[in-house]
Design a protein around this motif. Structure first.
Motif, PDB file in Angstrom:
ATOM      1  N   ARG A  12       0.812  -1.218   0.000  1.00  0.00           N
ATOM      2  CA  ARG A  12       0.000   0.000   0.000  1.00  0.00           C
ATOM      3  C   ARG A  12       0.845   1.268   0.000  1.00  0.00           C
ATOM      4  O   ARG A  12       0.307   2.378  -0.022  1.00  0.00           O
ATOM      5  CB  ARG A  12      -0.932   0.000   1.213  1.00  0.00           C
ATOM      6  N   TRP A  57      -0.774   2.441  -8.780  1.00  0.00           N
ATOM      7  CA  TRP A  57      -2.014   3.197  -8.949  1.00  0.00           C
ATOM      8  C   TRP A  57      -3.205   2.366  -8.503  1.00  0.00           C
ATOM      9  O   TRP A  57      -3.284   1.168  -8.770  1.00  0.00           O
ATOM     10  CB  TRP A  57      -2.208   3.604 -10.414  1.00  0.00           C
ATOM     11  N   PRO A  58      -4.160   2.968  -7.830  1.00  0.00           N
ATOM     12  CA  PRO A  58      -5.366   2.231  -7.428  1.00  0.00           C
ATOM     13  C   PRO A  58      -6.222   1.865  -8.637  1.00  0.00           C
ATOM     14  O   PRO A  58      -6.278   2.617  -9.619  1.00  0.00           O
ATOM     15  CB  PRO A  58      -6.099   3.228  -6.520  1.00  0.00           C
ATOM     16  N   GLU A 106     -10.248   5.142  -4.136  1.00  0.00           N
ATOM     17  CA  GLU A 106      -9.608   5.001  -2.832  1.00  0.00           C
ATOM     18  C   GLU A 106      -9.372   6.378  -2.219  1.00  0.00           C
ATOM     19  O   GLU A 106      -9.451   7.407  -2.898  1.00  0.00           O
ATOM     20  CB  GLU A 106      -8.266   4.264  -2.957  1.00  0.00           C
ATOM     21  N   ILE A 126      -6.313   8.404  -0.698  1.00  0.00           N
ATOM     22  CA  ILE A 126      -4.868   8.288  -0.906  1.00  0.00           C
ATOM     23  C   ILE A 126      -4.149   9.487  -0.307  1.00  0.00           C
ATOM     24  O   ILE A 126      -4.569  10.636  -0.488  1.00  0.00           O
ATOM     25  CB  ILE A 126      -4.543   8.205  -2.415  1.00  0.00           C
ATOM     26  N   LEU A 160      -4.683  12.238  -9.418  1.00  0.00           N
ATOM     27  CA  LEU A 160      -5.555  11.342  -8.652  1.00  0.00           C
ATOM     28  C   LEU A 160      -6.943  11.943  -8.464  1.00  0.00           C
ATOM     29  O   LEU A 160      -7.956  11.241  -8.510  1.00  0.00           O
ATOM     30  CB  LEU A 160      -4.918  11.027  -7.306  1.00  0.00           C
ATOM     31  N   HIS A 175     -10.402   9.998  -7.120  1.00  0.00           N
ATOM     32  CA  HIS A 175     -10.021   9.539  -5.783  1.00  0.00           C
ATOM     33  C   HIS A 175     -10.138  10.666  -4.754  1.00  0.00           C
ATOM     34  O   HIS A 175     -10.163  11.851  -5.103  1.00  0.00           O
ATOM     35  CB  HIS A 175      -8.584   8.994  -5.809  1.00  0.00           C
ATOM     36  N   VAL A 195      -8.228  12.629  -2.104  1.00  0.00           N
ATOM     37  CA  VAL A 195      -6.791  12.875  -2.015  1.00  0.00           C
ATOM     38  C   VAL A 195      -6.451  13.743  -0.807  1.00  0.00           C
ATOM     39  O   VAL A 195      -7.087  14.779  -0.569  1.00  0.00           O
ATOM     40  CB  VAL A 195      -6.270  13.559  -3.300  1.00  0.00           C
ATOM     41  N   THR A 228      -5.749   6.566   5.402  1.00  0.00           N
ATOM     42  CA  THR A 228      -6.004   6.408   3.970  1.00  0.00           C
ATOM     43  C   THR A 228      -5.855   4.938   3.573  1.00  0.00           C
ATOM     44  O   THR A 228      -5.378   4.109   4.354  1.00  0.00           O
ATOM     45  CB  THR A 228      -5.019   7.249   3.132  1.00  0.00           C
ATOM     46  N   ASP A 229      -6.249   4.646   2.340  1.00  0.00           N
ATOM     47  CA  ASP A 229      -6.110   3.283   1.828  1.00  0.00           C
ATOM     48  C   ASP A 229      -4.690   2.990   1.371  1.00  0.00           C
ATOM     49  O   ASP A 229      -4.246   1.837   1.402  1.00  0.00           O
ATOM     50  CB  ASP A 229      -7.077   3.061   0.651  1.00  0.00           C
ATOM     51  N   ARG A 230      -3.994   4.011   0.922  1.00  0.00           N
ATOM     52  CA  ARG A 230      -2.595   3.849   0.508  1.00  0.00           C
ATOM     53  C   ARG A 230      -1.886   5.187   0.595  1.00  0.00           C
ATOM     54  O   ARG A 230      -2.524   6.236   0.710  1.00  0.00           O
ATOM     55  CB  ARG A 230      -2.490   3.261  -0.902  1.00  0.00           C
TER      56      ARG A 230
END
Length: 398
Positions: free
Chosen positions: A168, A180-181, A185, A187, A203, A208, A210, A306-308
């Motif tokens: 991640r 890249w997702p 997501e 991010i 993004l 996404h 951000v 965050t997710d990543r």
């Protein structure tokens, strides 16, 4: 195979220097080669700029890879017939697509793709009459002159607080980056300069959520160093300074590291003001991946879930060239300043057969040595030096 010139590095500097040596200095293409491990010339340039979704260069159009500074303007055609957005104000900054198409034109015009050896130079040995170079594919070359046109693009800056083994967390400039997702997501983009801003905007455009995390305020600068560093305004004093530690300090002070051009800063400010991107100013202390989310912890006590996380923290400031340059320094006792970078003469000569460009030349060319303008300035000196050296050799032989 014996060559007149072997250029190590197939990026912006290597390509421009090869074009100038063939097109201006009259070197035979049959006796010149470019060694680079990528499957095409300018590969890292194209990959990194595509990653950030760059639309226009930061540099003016006169900073291009052809012989004539105005070649890119001519390539774009007559102004009345041009498509919109080929150049951006101020300073006629070219669109990335136009610049890349012109680079292809330069590569084709001088047949540089046919001179590209897809391998990595692993060792150099300087002999009386030549330099021996070993390649990763097992090939051995000899060259009268070697130009080290290596940069820092293979060495992205990974902060100590960023774990490397979590899927991640990625650095956007890692070779082979594919972080890249694939679906929407949240991010965190970590970084405060042009690359971080461009990645965050990309993004956002892709839908996404951000968070942009910068350790300092958003700094507006048109260029990565003042234009005065391309001429005598600042370079006169720089070259008069005999102490290389002081030269290094001048370079560090002059570079606008972590800065953003005005047009991108305006766009970023607008989307932040509209709540489309969440911006956080603060120093990251830790990326915690122990839970289901990536927790970006700031020294201020704020934590962002965050997710990543994508690092856009630029490139390492260490001397480029890795083991190859380390081995050359050790085996040939090549002169380096306290910072580890080469001490070269005005012809960018590190040894009678070894020349440098890019970051390796910055103690002679100053803070602009790494960029496209630096490639042109390096080529000016290398063309003169290598042409004069070749002419003297021919005269001696006759």
């Amino acid at each position: 195979m014996h060559l007149d010139v072997l250029i190590i590095g197939g990026g912006i500097h290597g390509v421009h220097i090869a074009a100038r040596l063939i097109g201006e200095a009259g070197f035979s293409p049959e006796r010149l080669r470019i060694v680079d491990p990528a499957d095409r010339l300018l590969d890292r340039w194209r990959t990194c700029t595509a990653t950030t979704a760059m639309t226009h260069l930061r540099s003016p159009s006169v900073h291009n890879l052809d012989l004539n500074p105005w070649a890119l303007q001519r390539f774009a055609g007559k102004r009345k017939k041009r498509k919109q957005n080929l150049f951006a104000a101020p300073f006629d900054r070219p669109a990335l697509g136009l610049f890349n198409a012109h680079c292809d034109r330069v590569i084709d015009k001088f047949g540089l793709a046919e001179l590209h050896i897809q391998a990595r130079a692993t060792a150099c040995s300087i002999e009386c009459e030549h330099v021996g170079v070993e390649l990763s594919n097992g090939q051995q070359l000899t060259a009268t002159n070697v130009v080290l046109a290596v940069g820092s693009s293979e060495h992205p800056e990974w902060p100590a607080w960023a774990p490397r083994e979590d899927e991640r967390i990625h650095h956007v400039f890692d070779p082979g980056f594919d972080g890249w997702p694939t679906s929407k997501e949240t991010i965190a983009v970590i970084g405060g300069g042009i690359s971080a801003a461009q990645v965050a905007l990309r993004l956002l455009k892709e839908g996404h959520d951000v968070h942009l995390v910068s350790r300092h305020a958003l700094r507006k600068q048109q260029f990565d160093s003042e234009p005065g560093w391309l001429g005598p305004k600042f370079m006169a004093g720089f070259l008069q300074e005999p102490d290389f530690d002081r030269r290094r300090a001048m370079i560090v002070k002059a570079r606008h590291i972590g800065s953003i051009p005005p047009d991108i800063k305006r766009t970023l400010h607008r989307v932040i003001h509209e709540g489309l991107i969440s911006w956080h100013e603060g120093q990251v202390s830790k990326l915690d991946t122990s839970g289901g989310k990536v927790s970006t912890e700031l020294r201020s006590g704020i934590t962002i879930e965050t997710d990543r996380a994508l690092l856009a923290t630029g490139f390492a400031q260490m001397r480029p060239g890795g083991a190859l340059v380390d081995q050359l320094v050790a085996s040939e006792s090549l002169c380096c300043a306290q910072c580890g970078y080469p001490v070269v003469d005005e012809s960018l000569r590190w040894h009678s057969r070894i020349f440098v460009s890019g970051p390796l030349a910055e103690l002679e060319l100053g803070p602009a040595a790494r960029n496209i303008a630096g490639a042109r300035r390096a080529a000016n000196r290398l063309v003169d030096a290598l042409h004069s050296k070749q002419a003297a050799s021919i005269a001696k032989a006759s």
